[in-house]
Design an enzyme around this catalytic site. Structure first.
Site, short mmCIF file in Angstrom:
data_model
loop_
_atom_site.label_atom_id
_atom_site.label_comp_id
_atom_site.label_asym_id
_atom_site.label_seq_id
_atom_site.Cartn_x
_atom_site.Cartn_y
_atom_site.Cartn_z
N LYS A 194 0.87 -1.17 0.00
CA LYS A 194 0.00 0.00 0.00
C LYS A 194 0.90 1.22 0.00
CE LYS A 194 -3.60 2.36 2.61
NZ LYS A 194 -4.53 2.30 3.75
N LYS A 247 -2.14 -1.55 -3.76
CA LYS A 247 -3.00 -0.37 -3.68
C LYS A 247 -2.17 0.90 -3.77
CE LYS A 247 -6.04 1.74 -0.28
NZ LYS A 247 -6.65 1.63 1.02
C1 PBG Z 1 -6.83 3.78 5.49
C2 PBG Z 1 -7.44 3.52 4.16
C3 PBG Z 1 -7.31 4.34 3.04
C4 PBG Z 1 -8.03 3.76 2.01
C5 PBG Z 1 -8.60 2.59 2.51
N1 PBG Z 1 -8.21 2.44 3.86
C6 PBG Z 1 -6.64 5.64 2.82
C7 PBG Z 1 -5.52 6.07 3.61
O1 PBG Z 1 -4.52 5.34 3.76
O2 PBG Z 1 -5.61 7.18 4.12
C8 PBG Z 1 -8.15 4.35 0.63
C9 PBG Z 1 -9.12 3.79 -0.31
C10 PBG Z 1 -9.42 4.65 -1.47
O3 PBG Z 1 -8.77 5.71 -1.71
O4 PBG Z 1 -10.34 4.28 -2.21
N2 PBG Z 1 -6.79 2.73 6.40
#
Ligand code: PBG
Length: 323
Positions: A194, A247
């Site tokens: 991520k 991601k």
């Molecule tokens: C945080 C989280 C994020 C997303 C899912 N869970 C964003 C972040 O790290 O601030 C993003 C998903 C998206 O942008 O569609 N636990």
């Protein structure tokens, strides 16, 4: 002899016959947002077509999606600011909005797969994924909170959890905690690679969960790195993950392909909020054909090697009834 690859492109039928990848609604997982209240539905400004729903309307939305063939969902809660605190104590409080929603969805739709989120950020007054102390995001101190969340979610009926904070040792710790609590059948979709990405902006609007200070670069990965994703994948596998996720998706197709080549676990990719917003914004301006751009993006993610695609386009795709 002149080679003529165009022979295999000369009709729609032959093009279909030789196509190497094909999208299906079965590839897709639809992320949903739940909020407090009743009969409430509010569109997220930066994600046209995507809403937060109160639980009653969310159940209707899921029913519609199920009728369209979607079988797999992810759920995120929008929590009122006055329920947030430094320790995310709302996150595992019995009967909270999220647990109640999981319970309602799991009982009403036993056949679907629901990915439930294990991270502090929706409940954190700091807007971070871990406990914050003197400006530092703590790694290990956050683990017991995550375990409480995971077990509470399993008790509410979750069969698949997604520890999304991208910090160290999550999968192993949660695997052990779930097993000890008697939930060895609850799976873990690891947020393996991520990245610290600008493409999460609209999601943070949806949850009002943007960090109150700094950024997430000390826990999410540097977009410059590819080999580091292999290290993360190795660790998640050893710790007992059931899926590896990449991601965002579109800017990281190389990472999807890399993990697919290097792991025997199913690979998931999260086509995140900003990737959805880009296509929608251009389409609403008349600058691109939104439907074609959606299909091409989803296909690219599948071609790169994702077996599961988390995407806000899932319902729109399903409505096309492509067979
Ligand atoms: C945080 C989280 C994020 C997303 C899912 N869970 C964003 C972040 O790290 O601030 C993003 C998903 C998206 O942008 O569609 N636990």
């Amino acid at each position: 002899m002149l080679q003529r690859p165009r022979r295999n492109r000369q009709s729609a039928t032959i093009r279909t016959m030789v196509e190497e990848n094909r999208l299906s609604v079965k590839d897709m997982m639809f992320p949903l947002f739940v909020m407090d209240g009743a009969h409430r539905k509010s569109e997220i400004a930066s994600m046209p077509g995507i809403h937060r729903f109160s639980l009653d309307l969310l159940l209707k939305e899921i029913e519609e999606c199920v009728e369209l063939g979607i079988r797999s969902f992810a759920l995120f809660p929008q929590i009122a600011e006055d329920k947030k605190d430094a320790m995310a104590s709302e996150s595992y409080r019995k009967g909270n909005l999220y647990l109640e929603s999981i319970h309602a969805i799991a009982s009403r739709f036993p056949e679907i797969s629901l990915l439930t989120d294990v991270a502090m950020d929706p409940y954190s007054s700091d807007g971070h994924d871990g406990i914050v102390k003197n400006g530092q995001i703590l790694n290990d101190e956050t683990l017991p909170i995550l375990a409480k969340m995971a077990i509470a979610q399993a008790q509410a009926g979750s069969k698949l959890i997604g520890p999304s904070d991208m910090m160290d040792g999550r999968v192993g710790y949660l695997r052990e905690s779930l097993d000890e609590a008697g939930f060895s059948d609850v799976g873990i979709m690891a947020y393996t690679a991520k990245y610290a990405s600008a493409f999460y902006g609209p999601f943070r609007d949806a949850l009002e969960s943007a960090p109150k200070f700094g950024d997430k670069k000390t826990y999410q990965m540097n977009p410059a790195n590819q080999r580091e994703a292999l290290r993360e994948a190795e660790l998640d596998e050893l710790e007992g993950a059931d899926f590896l996720m990449v991601k965002p998706a579109l800017a990281y197709l190389d990472i999807i392909a890399l993990l697919k080549e290097n792991s025997h676990l199913p690979i998931a990719a999260y086509n995140v909020s900003g990737e959805y917003a880009m296509v929608k914004a251009a389409a609403l301006n008349g600058w691109m054909d939104g439907e074609k751009a959606m299909l091409e993006s989803l296909l690219a993610i599948k071609r790169a090697g994702a077996q599961v695609i988390l995407t806000y386009f899932a319902k729109e795709f399903a409505q096309l009834k492509i067979s």
